[in-house]
Design a protein around this motif. Structure first.
Motif, PDB file in Angstrom:
ATOM      1  N   ARG A 119       1.149  -1.360  -0.130  1.00 29.19           N
ATOM      2  CA  ARG A 119       0.107   0.529   0.132  1.00 29.19           C
ATOM      3  C   ARG A 119       0.794   1.473   0.327  1.00 29.19           C
ATOM      4  NH1 ARG A 119      -5.587  -0.635   2.286  1.00 29.19           N
ATOM      5  NH2 ARG A 119      -5.396   1.500   2.293  1.00 29.19           N
ATOM      6  N   ILE A 120       0.399   2.398  -0.981  1.00 30.90           N
ATOM      7  CA  ILE A 120       1.343   3.474  -1.083  1.00 30.90           C
ATOM      8  C   ILE A 120       0.054   4.532  -0.293  1.00 30.90           C
ATOM      9  CG2 ILE A 120       2.737   4.438  -2.237  1.00 30.90           C
ATOM     10  CD1 ILE A 120       3.138   2.793  -3.726  1.00 30.90           C
ATOM     11  N   ALA A 121       0.187   4.781   0.377  1.00 28.62           N
ATOM     12  CA  ALA A 121      -0.167   6.380   1.275  1.00 28.62           C
ATOM     13  C   ALA A 121       0.424   7.691  -0.045  1.00 28.62           C
ATOM     14  CB  ALA A 121      -0.140   6.470   2.419  1.00 28.62           C
ATOM     15  N   TYR A 122      -0.506   8.187  -0.675  1.00 31.52           N
ATOM     16  CA  TYR A 122      -0.245  10.153  -0.799  1.00 31.52           C
ATOM     17  C   TYR A 122      -0.702  10.936   0.146  1.00 31.52           C
ATOM     18  CZ  TYR A 122       1.765   7.592  -5.005  1.00 31.52           C
ATOM     19  OH  TYR A 122       2.478   6.298  -5.328  1.00 31.52           O
ATOM     20  N   LEU A 123      -0.332  11.644   0.298  1.00 30.36           N
ATOM     21  CA  LEU A 123      -0.745  13.194   1.291  1.00 30.36           C
ATOM     22  C   LEU A 123      -0.907  14.562   0.077  1.00 30.36           C
ATOM     23  CD1 LEU A 123      -1.918  13.735   4.251  1.00 30.36           C
ATOM     24  CD2 LEU A 123       0.323  14.145   4.686  1.00 30.36           C
ATOM     25  N   VAL A 182       1.248   9.624 -11.475  1.00 30.37           N
ATOM     26  CA  VAL A 182       1.757   8.937 -10.658  1.00 30.37           C
ATOM     27  C   VAL A 182       0.934   7.421  -9.709  1.00 30.37           C
ATOM     28  CG1 VAL A 182       3.895   8.366  -8.429  1.00 30.37           C
ATOM     29  CG2 VAL A 182       3.832   9.813 -10.079  1.00 30.37           C
ATOM     30  N   ALA A 183      -0.184   7.292  -8.907  1.00 32.35           N
ATOM     31  CA  ALA A 183      -0.587   6.484  -8.811  1.00 32.35           C
ATOM     32  C   ALA A 183      -0.935   5.867  -9.665  1.00 32.35           C
ATOM     33  CB  ALA A 183      -1.639   7.112  -7.600  1.00 32.35           C
ATOM     34  N   GLU A 184      -1.635   6.196 -10.489  1.00 30.85           N
ATOM     35  CA  GLU A 184      -2.322   5.257 -11.844  1.00 30.85           C
ATOM     36  C   GLU A 184      -1.372   3.828 -11.720  1.00 30.85           C
ATOM     37  OE1 GLU A 184      -5.545   4.923 -13.394  1.00 30.85           O
ATOM     38  OE2 GLU A 184      -5.736   5.970 -10.639  1.00 30.85           O
ATOM     39  N   GLU A 189      -1.298  -0.965  -4.429  1.00 28.61           N
ATOM     40  CA  GLU A 189      -2.607  -0.134  -3.701  1.00 28.61           C
ATOM     41  C   GLU A 189      -2.798   0.701  -3.333  1.00 28.61           C
ATOM     42  OE1 GLU A 189      -4.290  -3.366  -1.203  1.00 28.61           O
ATOM     43  OE2 GLU A 189      -3.519  -5.009  -2.126  1.00 28.61           O
ATOM     44  N   PRO A 190      -2.290   2.395  -4.045  1.00 27.72           N
ATOM     45  CA  PRO A 190      -1.752   3.630  -3.733  1.00 27.72           C
ATOM     46  C   PRO A 190      -3.670   4.186  -3.511  1.00 27.72           C
ATOM     47  CG  PRO A 190      -2.156   3.273  -5.869  1.00 27.72           C
ATOM     48  CD  PRO A 190      -2.351   2.006  -6.043  1.00 27.72           C
ATOM     49  N   PHE A 191      -3.536   5.608  -2.517  1.00 29.83           N
ATOM     50  CA  PHE A 191      -4.825   5.215  -2.244  1.00 29.83           C
ATOM     51  C   PHE A 191      -4.103   7.348  -1.871  1.00 29.83           C
ATOM     52  CE2 PHE A 191      -2.538   3.792   1.522  1.00 29.83           C
ATOM     53  CZ  PHE A 191      -3.184   4.522   2.625  1.00 29.83           C
ATOM     54  N   VAL A 192      -5.481   7.678  -1.352  1.00 34.73           N
ATOM     55  CA  VAL A 192      -4.994   9.295  -1.460  1.00 34.73           C
ATOM     56  C   VAL A 192      -5.443   9.725  -0.168  1.00 34.73           C
ATOM     57  CG1 VAL A 192      -5.709  11.686  -2.272  1.00 34.73           C
ATOM     58  CG2 VAL A 192      -4.667   9.840  -3.681  1.00 34.73           C
ATOM     59  N   ILE A 193      -5.032  10.859   0.563  1.00 32.05           N
ATOM     60  CA  ILE A 193      -5.394  11.114   2.013  1.00 32.05           C
ATOM     61  C   ILE A 193      -4.987  12.887   1.595  1.00 32.05           C
ATOM     62  CG2 ILE A 193      -4.935  11.841   4.651  1.00 32.05           C
ATOM     63  CD1 ILE A 193      -3.679   8.793   4.624  1.00 32.05           C
ATOM     64  N   ALA A 194      -6.759  13.407   1.402  1.00 32.74           N
ATOM     65  CA  ALA A 194      -6.615  14.724   1.419  1.00 32.74           C
ATOM     66  C   ALA A 194      -7.129  15.739   1.761  1.00 32.74           C
ATOM     67  CB  ALA A 194      -6.428  14.561  -0.319  1.00 32.74           C
ATOM     68  N   PRO A 243      -8.640   5.336  -4.719  1.00 34.77           N
ATOM     69  CA  PRO A 243      -9.293   5.712  -3.229  1.00 34.77           C
ATOM     70  C   PRO A 243      -8.668   6.672  -3.044  1.00 34.77           C
ATOM     71  CG  PRO A 243      -9.081   2.934  -2.663  1.00 34.77           C
ATOM     72  CD  PRO A 243      -7.556   4.022  -4.712  1.00 34.77           C
ATOM     73  N   VAL A 244      -9.889   7.856  -2.273  1.00 31.69           N
ATOM     74  CA  VAL A 244      -9.055   8.751  -1.855  1.00 31.69           C
ATOM     75  C   VAL A 244     -10.338   9.120  -0.559  1.00 31.69           C
ATOM     76  CG1 VAL A 244      -9.806  11.672  -2.199  1.00 31.69           C
ATOM     77  CG2 VAL A 244      -8.543  10.053  -4.071  1.00 31.69           C
ATOM     78  N   HIS A 245      -9.411   9.750   0.540  1.00 29.89           N
ATOM     79  CA  HIS A 245      -9.735   9.764   1.630  1.00 29.89           C
ATOM     80  C   HIS A 245      -9.861  11.434   2.181  1.00 29.89           C
ATOM     81  CE1 HIS A 245      -9.482   5.679   2.350  1.00 29.89           C
ATOM     82  NE2 HIS A 245      -8.815   5.282   2.236  1.00 29.89           N
ATOM     83  N   ARG A 246     -10.873  12.064   2.335  1.00 30.54           N
ATOM     84  CA  ARG A 246     -11.082  13.476   2.438  1.00 30.54           C
ATOM     85  C   ARG A 246     -11.621  13.933   3.968  1.00 30.54           C
ATOM     86  NH1 ARG A 246     -11.428  15.170  -2.917  1.00 30.54           N
ATOM     87  NH2 ARG A 246     -11.515  14.235  -4.266  1.00 30.54           N
ATOM     88  N   LEU A 247     -10.510  15.007   4.442  1.00 29.97           N
ATOM     89  CA  LEU A 247     -10.366  15.163   5.746  1.00 29.97           C
ATOM     90  C   LEU A 247     -10.921  16.931   6.103  1.00 29.97           C
ATOM     91  CD1 LEU A 247      -7.134  14.311   7.713  1.00 29.97           C
ATOM     92  CD2 LEU A 247      -9.623  13.434   7.845  1.00 29.97           C
ATOM     93  N   HIS A 248     -12.706  16.570   5.502  1.00 30.82           N
ATOM     94  CA  HIS A 248     -13.088  18.178   5.784  1.00 30.82           C
ATOM     95  C   HIS A 248     -13.131  19.514   6.221  1.00 30.82           C
ATOM     96  CE1 HIS A 248     -15.630  17.254   2.082  1.00 30.82           C
ATOM     97  NE2 HIS A 248     -15.362  15.271   2.348  1.00 30.82           N
ATOM     98  N   GLY A 249     -12.767  20.156   6.080  1.00 25.24           N
ATOM     99  CA  GLY A 249     -12.521  21.416   7.297  1.00 25.24           C
ATOM    100  C   GLY A 249     -11.219  21.194   8.401  1.00 25.24           C
TER     101      GLY A 249
END
Length: 85
Positions: A1-5, A24-26, A34-39, A61-67
Motif C-alpha cells: 500500500r502506498i499513501a499520498y498525502l 503517479v498513483a495510477e 495499492e495506492p490511495f490518497v489522503i487529502a 481510493p481518496v480519503h478527504r479530511l473536510h474542514g
C-alpha cells in the motif's frame, strides 16, 4: 500500500500537484501496488471538528479530511480550517 498525502485533490482541485499525484498513483497501481490518497478539503462549509469522507476518483481510493488544514514543515502558508498535524 502506498499513501499520498496532499493538501487537496481531484476532482474539485485540478492543479499540478493533484494531476501529477494521480498519474503517479495510477502508474503504481498498474505495477501491482495499492495506492490511495489522503487529502485535505479545507474549503468545505462544515462546522465543528474535521470529518472524514471516503470516495473513489477513477478507481483510486481518496480519503478527504473536510474542514482540515494540513500543515507542512516545508511551507509557512496554510489553508483555512481546523489544524491537523
Amino acid at each position: 500500500r502506498i499513501a499520498y498525502l496532499l493538501h487537496q485533490f481531484l476532482p474539485r482541485h485540478i492543479s499540478g500537484t493533484e494531476q501529477l499525484t494521480f498519474k503517479v498513483a495510477e502508474a503504481m497501481r498498474r505495477r501491482g501496488h495499492e495506492p490511495f490518497v489522503i487529502a485535505g478539503e479545507p474549503h468545505t462549509a462544515r462546522r465543528g471538528p474535521a470529518s472524514l469522507e471516503s470516495e473513489s476518483v477513477d478507481g483510486l481510493p481518496v480519503h478527504r479530511l473536510h474542514g482540515a488544514r494540513l500543515r507542512s514543515p516545508f511551507f509557512d502558508q496554510d489553508t483555512a480550517g481546523s489544524e491537523v498535524e
